[in-house]
Design a protein around this motif. Structure first.
Motif, PDB file in Angstrom:
ATOM      1  N   GLY A 231      -2.910 -14.330  59.611  1.00 55.82           N
ATOM      2  CA  GLY A 231      -2.495 -13.037  60.143  1.00 55.82           C
ATOM      3  C   GLY A 231      -2.243 -12.015  59.049  1.00 55.82           C
ATOM      4  N   GLY A 232      -2.139 -12.479  57.803  1.00 61.46           N
ATOM      5  CA  GLY A 232      -1.990 -11.575  56.674  1.00 61.46           C
ATOM      6  C   GLY A 232      -0.657 -10.855  56.589  1.00 61.46           C
ATOM      7  N   LYS A 233       0.381 -11.397  57.220  1.00 56.67           N
ATOM      8  CA  LYS A 233       1.687 -10.734  57.185  1.00 56.67           C
ATOM      9  C   LYS A 233       2.671 -11.392  56.214  1.00 56.67           C
ATOM     10  CE  LYS A 233       1.413  -8.666  61.769  1.00 56.67           C
ATOM     11  NZ  LYS A 233       2.109  -8.419  63.047  1.00 56.67           N
ATOM     12  N   LEU A 234       2.247 -12.489  55.623  1.00 59.27           N
ATOM     13  CA  LEU A 234       3.083 -13.189  54.639  1.00 59.27           C
ATOM     14  C   LEU A 234       2.203 -13.704  53.510  1.00 59.27           C
ATOM     15  CD1 LEU A 234       5.725 -14.607  53.695  1.00 59.27           C
ATOM     16  CD2 LEU A 234       5.099 -16.518  55.168  1.00 59.27           C
ATOM     17  N   GLY A 235       2.593 -13.390  52.283  1.00 56.41           N
ATOM     18  CA  GLY A 235       1.820 -13.852  51.130  1.00 56.41           C
ATOM     19  C   GLY A 235       2.726 -14.336  50.022  1.00 56.41           C
ATOM     20  N   VAL A 236       2.193 -15.231  49.195  1.00 58.70           N
ATOM     21  CA  VAL A 236       2.955 -15.792  48.075  1.00 58.70           C
ATOM     22  C   VAL A 236       2.085 -15.805  46.829  1.00 58.70           C
ATOM     23  CG1 VAL A 236       3.916 -17.938  47.130  1.00 58.70           C
ATOM     24  CG2 VAL A 236       4.490 -17.248  49.457  1.00 58.70           C
ATOM     25  N   LEU A 237       2.692 -15.461  45.686  1.00 57.95           N
ATOM     26  CA  LEU A 237       2.079 -15.663  44.377  1.00 57.95           C
ATOM     27  C   LEU A 237       2.994 -16.582  43.579  1.00 57.95           C
ATOM     28  CD1 LEU A 237       0.853 -12.113  43.246  1.00 57.95           C
ATOM     29  CD2 LEU A 237      -0.571 -14.082  43.820  1.00 57.95           C
ATOM     30  N   VAL A 238       2.414 -17.590  42.951  1.00 57.58           N
ATOM     31  CA  VAL A 238       3.224 -18.498  42.128  1.00 57.58           C
ATOM     32  C   VAL A 238       2.498 -18.765  40.814  1.00 57.58           C
ATOM     33  CG1 VAL A 238       2.226 -20.551  43.244  1.00 57.58           C
ATOM     34  CG2 VAL A 238       4.416 -20.722  42.060  1.00 57.58           C
ATOM     35  N   GLU A 239       3.251 -18.762  39.720  1.00 55.93           N
ATOM     36  CA  GLU A 239       2.699 -19.117  38.416  1.00 55.93           C
ATOM     37  C   GLU A 239       3.131 -20.534  38.082  1.00 55.93           C
ATOM     38  OE1 GLU A 239       2.910 -17.936  33.671  1.00 55.93           O
ATOM     39  OE2 GLU A 239       3.514 -16.444  35.173  1.00 55.93           O
ATOM     40  N   LEU A 240       2.141 -21.404  37.910  1.00 56.29           N
ATOM     41  CA  LEU A 240       2.395 -22.802  37.564  1.00 56.29           C
ATOM     42  C   LEU A 240       1.835 -23.054  36.170  1.00 56.29           C
ATOM     43  CD1 LEU A 240       3.516 -25.492  38.757  1.00 56.29           C
ATOM     44  CD2 LEU A 240       1.151 -26.054  39.373  1.00 56.29           C
TER      45      LEU A 240
ATOM     46  N   LYS B 243      10.562 -37.273  30.072  1.00 52.78           N
ATOM     47  CA  LYS B 243      10.375 -37.192  28.623  1.00 52.78           C
ATOM     48  C   LYS B 243       9.512 -35.993  28.238  1.00 52.78           C
ATOM     49  CE  LYS B 243      10.829 -42.144  27.673  1.00 52.78           C
ATOM     50  NZ  LYS B 243      10.134 -43.373  27.212  1.00 52.78           N
ATOM     51  N   LYS B 244       8.600 -35.596  29.127  1.00 54.67           N
ATOM     52  CA  LYS B 244       7.685 -34.493  28.827  1.00 54.67           C
ATOM     53  C   LYS B 244       8.279 -33.127  29.164  1.00 54.67           C
ATOM     54  CE  LYS B 244       3.450 -37.181  29.572  1.00 54.67           C
ATOM     55  NZ  LYS B 244       4.026 -38.485  29.908  1.00 54.67           N
ATOM     56  N   ALA B 245       9.457 -33.112  29.803  1.00 61.39           N
ATOM     57  CA  ALA B 245      10.019 -31.874  30.352  1.00 61.39           C
ATOM     58  C   ALA B 245      10.309 -30.791  29.325  1.00 61.39           C
ATOM     59  CB  ALA B 245      11.300 -32.188  31.138  1.00 61.39           C
TER      60      ALA B 245
ATOM     61  N   GLU C 138       0.812 -34.327  31.216  1.00 61.72           N
ATOM     62  CA  GLU C 138       1.330 -33.100  30.599  1.00 61.72           C
ATOM     63  C   GLU C 138       2.539 -32.584  31.350  1.00 61.72           C
ATOM     64  OE1 GLU C 138      -2.651 -31.039  28.653  1.00 61.72           O
ATOM     65  OE2 GLU C 138      -1.324 -29.870  29.932  1.00 61.72           O
ATOM     66  N   ASN C 139       3.381 -31.838  30.626  1.00 64.43           N
ATOM     67  CA  ASN C 139       4.502 -31.174  31.269  1.00 64.43           C
ATOM     68  C   ASN C 139       3.965 -30.092  32.207  1.00 64.43           C
ATOM     69  OD1 ASN C 139       7.078 -30.354  31.923  1.00 64.43           O
ATOM     70  ND2 ASN C 139       7.376 -29.164  30.055  1.00 64.43           N
ATOM     71  N   ILE C 140       4.588 -29.950  33.363  1.00 59.14           N
ATOM     72  CA  ILE C 140       4.206 -28.931  34.348  1.00 59.14           C
ATOM     73  C   ILE C 140       5.484 -28.247  34.824  1.00 59.14           C
ATOM     74  CG2 ILE C 140       3.215 -28.506  36.639  1.00 59.14           C
ATOM     75  CD1 ILE C 140       1.417 -30.968  36.171  1.00 59.14           C
ATOM     76  N   GLN C 141       5.465 -26.927  34.819  1.00 60.28           N
ATOM     77  CA  GLN C 141       6.643 -26.166  35.212  1.00 60.28           C
ATOM     78  C   GLN C 141       6.255 -24.995  36.119  1.00 60.28           C
ATOM     79  OE1 GLN C 141       9.864 -26.767  34.291  1.00 60.28           O
ATOM     80  NE2 GLN C 141       9.379 -28.499  32.959  1.00 60.28           N
ATOM     81  N   VAL C 142       7.081 -24.781  37.160  1.00 65.13           N
ATOM     82  CA  VAL C 142       6.947 -23.553  37.950  1.00 65.13           C
ATOM     83  C   VAL C 142       7.668 -22.461  37.167  1.00 65.13           C
ATOM     84  CG1 VAL C 142       7.436 -22.378  40.128  1.00 65.13           C
ATOM     85  CG2 VAL C 142       6.935 -24.844  40.119  1.00 65.13           C
ATOM     86  N   ARG C 143       6.957 -21.415  36.772  1.00 65.09           N
ATOM     87  CA  ARG C 143       7.580 -20.373  35.956  1.00 65.09           C
ATOM     88  C   ARG C 143       8.208 -19.277  36.809  1.00 65.09           C
ATOM     89  NH1 ARG C 143       5.811 -15.587  33.013  1.00 65.09           N
ATOM     90  NH2 ARG C 143       7.345 -15.212  31.379  1.00 65.09           N
ATOM     91  N   ARG C 144       7.501 -18.837  37.835  1.00 68.62           N
ATOM     92  CA  ARG C 144       8.016 -17.766  38.688  1.00 68.62           C
ATOM     93  C   ARG C 144       7.215 -17.715  39.980  1.00 68.62           C
ATOM     94  NH1 ARG C 144       5.731 -12.549  35.217  1.00 68.62           N
ATOM     95  NH2 ARG C 144       3.734 -13.523  34.654  1.00 68.62           N
TER      96      ARG C 144
END
Length: 219
Positions: free
Chosen positions: A70-79, A52-54, A186-192
């Motif tokens: 090891g610093g050879k893989l990284g991720v950034l995510v906007e939530l 319902k909150k979507a 609250e609604n929560i969405q992964v944006r990118r």
């Protein structure tokens, strides 16, 4: 007949579902003390509430990073969420960290959900599955049905929210997000998101060792 519900059962159910104490007690009573049924009942109610909150606007949130050992893989995510208050909650921050880690652990994931997959990619994957050699001798209707099943499986491999959660494979990332929505209200969405692999896209030098040795001998 009244069912006697112990405080310990209510507490345990709350810890497993993050639902309110009264909701947990009510679920246990409605399910005659059956813990598993009560847990499933609360889960379904939570998912319904999350659905319902979507559609609600999410303009706050956080950008979370994860750097693999090891610093050879990284991720950034906007939530994203609806308010700054929820964005600062420990549960929301923990969810962002888990999602960033999930992306790092899922090399096949390229899109957030099925709706984000471009049609040209869907068609390409469909063609690939349809032309596989093991389907060539099957009747057209059977071939199409098998190819469609394989296509859907492949598309799910490409999407983040369809992945089994790495810390609890019994639920998907989508389930994890909906559980947090139910808990925080609250609604929560992964944006990118973006995955960074050290050296990706750089043409690395590929020397022929024997050729190099011959060059040195001739000098």
């Amino acid at each position: 007949m009244n069912i006697e519900i112990s405080a310990q059962s209510v507490k345990e159910l709350r810890e497993k579902t993050s639902a309110g104490m009264m909701d947990c007690k009510k679920a246990l009573i409605e399910n005659k003390g059956d813990f598993e049924k009560a847990m499933e009942s609360l889960r379904q109610k939570g998912l319904a509430s999350a659905n319902k909150k979507a559609s609600r606007i999410t303009a706050e949130g956080t950008i979370q990073s994860y750097i693999h050992t090891g610093g050879k893989l990284g991720v950034l995510v906007e939530l994203n969420c609806e308010t700054d208050f929820v964005a600062r909650r420990e549960e929301f921050q923990e969810l962002a960290k888990n999602i960033a880690m999930q992306i790092a652990a899922s090399p096949s994931v390229e899109y957030i959900n099925l709706q984000h997959i471009p049609n040209i990619i869907v068609q390409k994957e469909k063609e690939t599955e349809s032309l596989k050699e093991d389907l060539s001798k099957k009747p057209p209707e059977i071939r199409e049905k098998i190819a469609e099943g394989r296509l859907q499986k492949r598309l799910k491999e490409l999407t983040l929210i369809e992945q089994p959660f790495i810390r609890d494979p019994s639920i998907t990332v989508e389930d994890l997000i909906k559980q947090t929505i139910s808990k925080l209200g609250e609604n929560i969405q992964v944006r990118r998101f973006e995955r960074f692999i050290l050296g990706e896209g750089i043409e690395k030098r590929q020397d022929d060792f024997s050729t190099e040795v011959n060059k040195l001998i001739k000098k």
